[in-house]
Design a protein around this motif. Structure first.
Motif, mmCIF file in Angstrom:
data_model
loop_
_atom_site.group_PDB
_atom_site.id
_atom_site.type_symbol
_atom_site.label_atom_id
_atom_site.label_comp_id
_atom_site.label_asym_id
_atom_site.label_seq_id
_atom_site.Cartn_x
_atom_site.Cartn_y
_atom_site.Cartn_z
ATOM 1 N N GLU A 254 42.372 -7.181 -28.366
ATOM 2 C CA GLU A 254 43.711 -7.762 -28.201
ATOM 3 C C GLU A 254 44.093 -7.935 -26.735
ATOM 4 O O GLU A 254 44.631 -8.970 -26.342
ATOM 5 C CB GLU A 254 44.745 -6.894 -28.925
ATOM 6 C CG GLU A 254 44.683 -7.088 -30.433
ATOM 7 C CD GLU A 254 45.393 -5.989 -31.213
ATOM 8 O OE1 GLU A 254 46.281 -5.326 -30.633
ATOM 9 O OE2 GLU A 254 45.049 -5.805 -32.398
ATOM 10 N N SER A 255 43.819 -6.929 -25.903
ATOM 11 C CA SER A 255 44.267 -7.037 -24.512
ATOM 12 C C SER A 255 43.493 -8.131 -23.769
ATOM 13 O O SER A 255 44.062 -8.862 -22.958
ATOM 14 C CB SER A 255 44.181 -5.690 -23.790
ATOM 15 O OG SER A 255 42.837 -5.344 -23.568
ATOM 16 N N ALA A 257 42.184 -10.779 -25.244
ATOM 17 C CA ALA A 257 42.680 -12.042 -25.811
ATOM 18 C C ALA A 257 43.990 -12.443 -25.130
ATOM 19 O O ALA A 257 44.198 -13.625 -24.803
ATOM 20 C CB ALA A 257 42.879 -11.908 -27.320
ATOM 21 N N THR A 258 44.860 -11.474 -24.881
ATOM 22 C CA THR A 258 46.128 -11.750 -24.192
ATOM 23 C C THR A 258 45.865 -12.273 -22.784
ATOM 24 O O THR A 258 46.503 -13.231 -22.327
ATOM 25 C CB THR A 258 46.991 -10.473 -24.135
ATOM 26 O OG1 THR A 258 47.195 -10.021 -25.477
ATOM 27 C CG2 THR A 258 48.339 -10.732 -23.480
ATOM 28 N N ALA A 261 44.739 -15.841 -22.998
ATOM 29 C CA ALA A 261 45.863 -16.744 -23.252
ATOM 30 C C ALA A 261 46.667 -16.976 -21.974
ATOM 31 O O ALA A 261 47.020 -18.110 -21.642
ATOM 32 C CB ALA A 261 46.757 -16.170 -24.351
ATOM 33 N N THR A 262 46.903 -15.894 -21.220
ATOM 34 C CA THR A 262 47.670 -15.981 -19.974
ATOM 35 C C THR A 262 46.973 -16.883 -18.967
ATOM 36 O O THR A 262 47.605 -17.685 -18.276
ATOM 37 C CB THR A 262 47.838 -14.571 -19.355
ATOM 38 O OG1 THR A 262 48.406 -13.717 -20.354
ATOM 39 C CG2 THR A 262 48.750 -14.592 -18.143
ATOM 40 N N GLU A 310 46.295 -14.828 -32.846
ATOM 41 C CA GLU A 310 47.514 -14.030 -32.708
ATOM 42 C C GLU A 310 48.006 -14.038 -31.252
ATOM 43 O O GLU A 310 49.206 -14.102 -30.977
ATOM 44 C CB GLU A 310 47.216 -12.599 -33.183
ATOM 45 C CG GLU A 310 48.365 -11.617 -33.068
ATOM 46 C CD GLU A 310 49.530 -11.914 -34.010
ATOM 47 O OE1 GLU A 310 50.649 -11.491 -33.689
ATOM 48 O OE2 GLU A 310 49.311 -12.583 -35.060
ATOM 49 N N ALA A 311 47.042 -14.013 -30.311
ATOM 50 C CA ALA A 311 47.394 -13.959 -28.883
ATOM 51 C C ALA A 311 47.758 -15.332 -28.313
ATOM 52 O O ALA A 311 48.213 -15.434 -27.178
ATOM 53 C CB ALA A 311 46.231 -13.356 -28.095
#
Length: 408
Positions: A254-255, A257-258, A261-262, A310-311
């Motif tokens: 998740e981190s 993936a975030t 995205a950023t 999700e991200a």
């Protein structure tokens, strides 16, 4: 040919909007307009068919169209390798794919030969040879063979699987050489792989500083780096180094993936090759040990897709098919449609892939001014995504306004 109209089809424009019944006028290789036209010219009746943009596969290996182990151990002639590459190129068009991004294995001559129309095939963007670290993923030489002999197996203008770099300076030299040969982007292997000889999926390859050298060289030419990456640490290294795209992404968390995205880093998952290696290892020309390496990858890649979605990561689509059996490239859309919706799979294979490839002003959606890359499907693949998997259902394929396949 002069302007012509395609009438009667349900048009799915690639943007994610619902299908509409609208006429499409094609002129000079482009979509001139949507809707009734006064232009005189041929009318092409497509009643009962569904029109989509030409599909795009963002992860292909045209240069690996022969049985893998015989090719990697140099038991196949250049003539036969060429025949296999060109057969795959034609089959790609027949499956409804009008653009592909080759992520390693062909040399510039293949791109040129297809572009000149000497053999049937899609538009090809290529990274040329994959950039690998010494002994890393993408190296298939024998253990006794000195690394420097590896590139003597390249067939200039035809196939060049990979180049080995022992450090940042060697990598800089190798990527410059790849660009000299006509690469339009770069691909690095930053983790081990499934079809591996000397590494494990858990290995990371190249340092952040080394990957950044390739990013710098690509940026100097107005292009980008994508990476082969399975484990999360390798993905993170690449993202921190400034790459624009990640292939496979099997163990993405998740981190990371975030962070992707950023930084607007895209992901191209590859499910069809996983199915291929699980169910027909022998058909690819690989031995059964490869199958053991792929166990569990499908489940983890499915989870990574959900995490990336999700991200808010931009997610494209790639089949990564290898070996002789590359005729059912649309399997990737069928597999993705099972994990998302058929519409999401189609958008990934058209509009999103065009964005990832830097071609969004040319292809990927059906709109006036865009290149007339179009496929007419027998039936409605949004209701039955199995239709994407069988090339026989791509009844009519247009590439830049030219009919390149017609089963009507």
């Amino acid at each position: 040919m002069g302007p012509f109209q395609i009438t009667g089809a349900a048009v799915v424009d690639g943007s994610g909007r619902d299908p509409v019944d609208v006429d499409v006028t094609v002129e000079d290789g482009r979509i001139a307009q949507l809707g009734a036209s006064r232009a005189h010219g041929e009318r092409l009746d497509a009643g009962g068919l569904t029109m989509t943009p030409g599909l795009i596969d963002a992860h292909v290996h045209l240069g690996l169209s022969s049985p893998i182990q015989p090719q990697f151990s140099f038991r196949i002639s250049a003539a036969e390798i060429a025949a296999d590459i060109f057969a795959t190129a034609g089959a790609t068009l027949d499956a409804g794919f009008t653009t592909v991004r080759d992520t390693g294995g062909i040399d510039g001559g293949v791109v040129t030969t297809i572009a000149k129309g000497k053999v049937r095939g899609p538009r090809v963007l290529s990274c040329g040879p994959v950039q690998c670290q010494t002994g890393g993923h993408g190296y298939y030489g024998a253990e006794w063979e000195p690394t420097e002999l590896w590139s003597s197996h390249h067939v200039p203008g035809l196939c060049a699987l990979s180049m080995m770099s022992g450090n940042a300076d060697e990598l800089r030299g190798n990527v410059r050489e790849a660009f000299r040969r006509g690469a339009s982007f770069l691909k690095l292997c930053v983790t081990g792989g499934v079809v591996g000889a000397h590494d494990r999926l858990t290995d990371t390859q190249f340092t952040v500083e080394e990957i950044a050298v390739a990013v710098q060289e690509a940026a100097a030419r107005g292009t980008y780096v994508t990476v082969h990456a399975h484990n999360n640490e390798g993905i993170r290294n690449a993202v921190e180094a400034g790459v624009r795209c990640v292939e496979h992404g099997t163990d993405l968390d998740e981190s990371t993936a975030t962070l992707m995205a950023t930084r607007e880093v895209a992901l191209v998952p590859t499910f069809a090759v996983v199915e291929q290696l699980l169910h027909d290892t022998a058909g690819t020309g690989l031995d059964e040990s490869t199958r053991d390496r792929v166990l569990g990858v499908r489940e983890r890649m499915t989870e990574a897709l959900a995490v990336a979605k999700e991200a808010g990561v931009r997610i494209g689509l790639g089949s990564d098919l290898i070996g002789p059996a590359q005729d059912r490239r649309g399997e990737e859309l069928k597999l993705r449609a099972e994990l998302e919706t058929p519409m999401e799979a189609l958008v990934a294979a058209t509009k999103t892939n065009a964005e990832i490839l830097g071609l969004s002003s040319e292809v990927g959606v059906i709109a006036s001014g865009m290149q007339a890359d179009l496929v007419l499907w027998n039936g409605n693949p949004l209701e039955d995504p199995e239709l994407f998997a069988d090339p026989a259902n791509a009844v009519l394929v247009l590439q830049a306004g030219r009919v390149v396949k017609d089963l009507r």
